[in-house]
Design an enzyme around this catalytic site. Structure first.
Site, PDB file in Angstrom:
ATOM      1  N   TYR A 117     -28.378  31.780 -19.264  1.00 30.43           N
ATOM      2  CA  TYR A 117     -29.737  32.202 -18.924  1.00 30.43           C
ATOM      3  C   TYR A 117     -30.537  32.558 -20.181  1.00 30.43           C
ATOM      4  CZ  TYR A 117     -33.352  35.022 -16.563  1.00 30.43           C
ATOM      5  OH  TYR A 117     -34.539  35.546 -16.111  1.00 30.43           O
ATOM      6  N   LYS A 175     -33.952  30.655 -21.483  1.00 28.05           N
ATOM      7  CA  LYS A 175     -35.220  31.368 -21.585  1.00 28.05           C
ATOM      8  C   LYS A 175     -35.739  31.407 -23.024  1.00 28.05           C
ATOM      9  CE  LYS A 175     -35.890  32.357 -17.249  1.00 28.05           C
ATOM     10  NZ  LYS A 175     -36.927  31.607 -16.507  1.00 28.05           N
TER      11      LYS A 175
END
Length: 305
Positions: free
Chosen positions: A155, A159
């Site tokens: 993640y 991002k």
């Protein structure tokens, strides 16, 4: 902040933050393409928007592939005649520490967050350029991509990469009148509920308790609705000169993330050998090392609620 006549795609907008974004854009006058992987969830989102006087249509498909990206843009054009705003919000979590994270855990998150952002933005930009009237790209990042987060290799990587792409797109698309920005929200959702010290506050909020000021201000966390305003702003003409930015929002706090900068520098004629680095490190760099992870008030993380 009138968006009448504008058309937006919001990925992952059947519920949570994405639904809040879609509802706010529709409230401001934009027609919205809702996207979710579940038909009933997408249909409920569309029904809610239309019941409130807005215009919406659903595309049920997992984000990631070029085919889905094209289907989203095509739905906007076929139903509403154009596309002006692309909000890439769809995401999933597969949290595990590095040594327990499988290839599938990594690939699934990268596919939805990173590839999904890339394919949807590319399809939107092709349409924007064809229309010749500019456009708005609003890509959802995260504080985890700015500072890292335990158990979120996949993640955090996705991002961080999204912000890197936004900076590149801001340069590439400037002449076409297309802005590209990243929004890094902090809100009470299923994703933030995985942070142990926040879980009780989210549970309390669901029970009707207000979030305390320390959460809304110092942590900068609130409801999905608290984030939606900046999405509408970035979609509007008022933000025509805002591009290439990473914007933090949550609760009562709005802020800008800085671009990475050189914070300590040394020079050595002929370059640095390992011994040269070791000699230079204590005086120039040791006291300037960056922290990792989000920093929260000690009274929240060190004490039970």
């Amino acid at each position: 902040m009138d968006l009448t006549g504008k058309v937006a795609v919001v990925t992952g907008s059947g519920q949570g933050l994405g639904l809040a974004y879609a509802q706010e854009l529709a409230r401001r006058g934009a027609a919205v393409v809702i996207n979710d992987v579940r038909q009933e969830t997408a249909d409920a989102a569309v029904a809610g928007i239309t019941a409130a006087g807005g215009r919406a249509v659903a595309v049920v498909a997992p984000v990631g592939t070029t085919a889905t990206a094209i289907a989203l843009v095509d739905a906007a054009v076929a139903t509403f005649g154009r596309l002006d705003i692309m909000v890439t919000n769809a995401g999933i979590l597969r949290d595990k520490v590095l040594w327990k994270m499988s290839d599938d855990d990594f690939d699934a998150v990268i596919d939805v967050h990173l590839r999904g952002t890339f394919t949807c933005v590319r399809a939107a930009v092709e349409r924007f350029r064809e229309q010749g009237q500019g456009g708005r790209l609003i890509c959802i990042g995260s504080p985890a991509g700015q500072r890292g987060n335990f158990g979120q290799t996949n993640y955090s990587a996705a991002k961080a990469a999204i912000v890197g792409m936004v900076r590149t797109w801001a340069m590439e698309l400037k002449k076409a009148g297309i802005t590209a920005n990243a929004v890094c929200p902090v809100a009470a959702t299923a994703m933030t509920e995985t942070i142990p010290f926040l879980a009780p506050y989210i549970e309390g909020m669901r029970a009707g308790e207000p979030l305390p000021a320390v959460i809304r201000r110092e942590v900068g966390m609130g409801t999905p609705g608290d984030v939606a305003g900046v999405i509408a702003f970035l979609a509007s003409d008022a933000a025509s000169d805002v591009t290439g930015q990473a914007i933090s929002i949550g609760g009562d706090r709005l802020a800008l993330w800085s671009h990475p900068q050189l914070t300590a520098t040394a020079f050595h004629d002929g370059g640095f050998s390992a011994d040269d680095v070791a000699a230079q490190w204590p005086t120039t760099f040791a006291g300037r090392l960056e922290s990792v992870g989000e920093e929260f008030p000690a009274e929240l993380t060190g004490a039970a609620r």
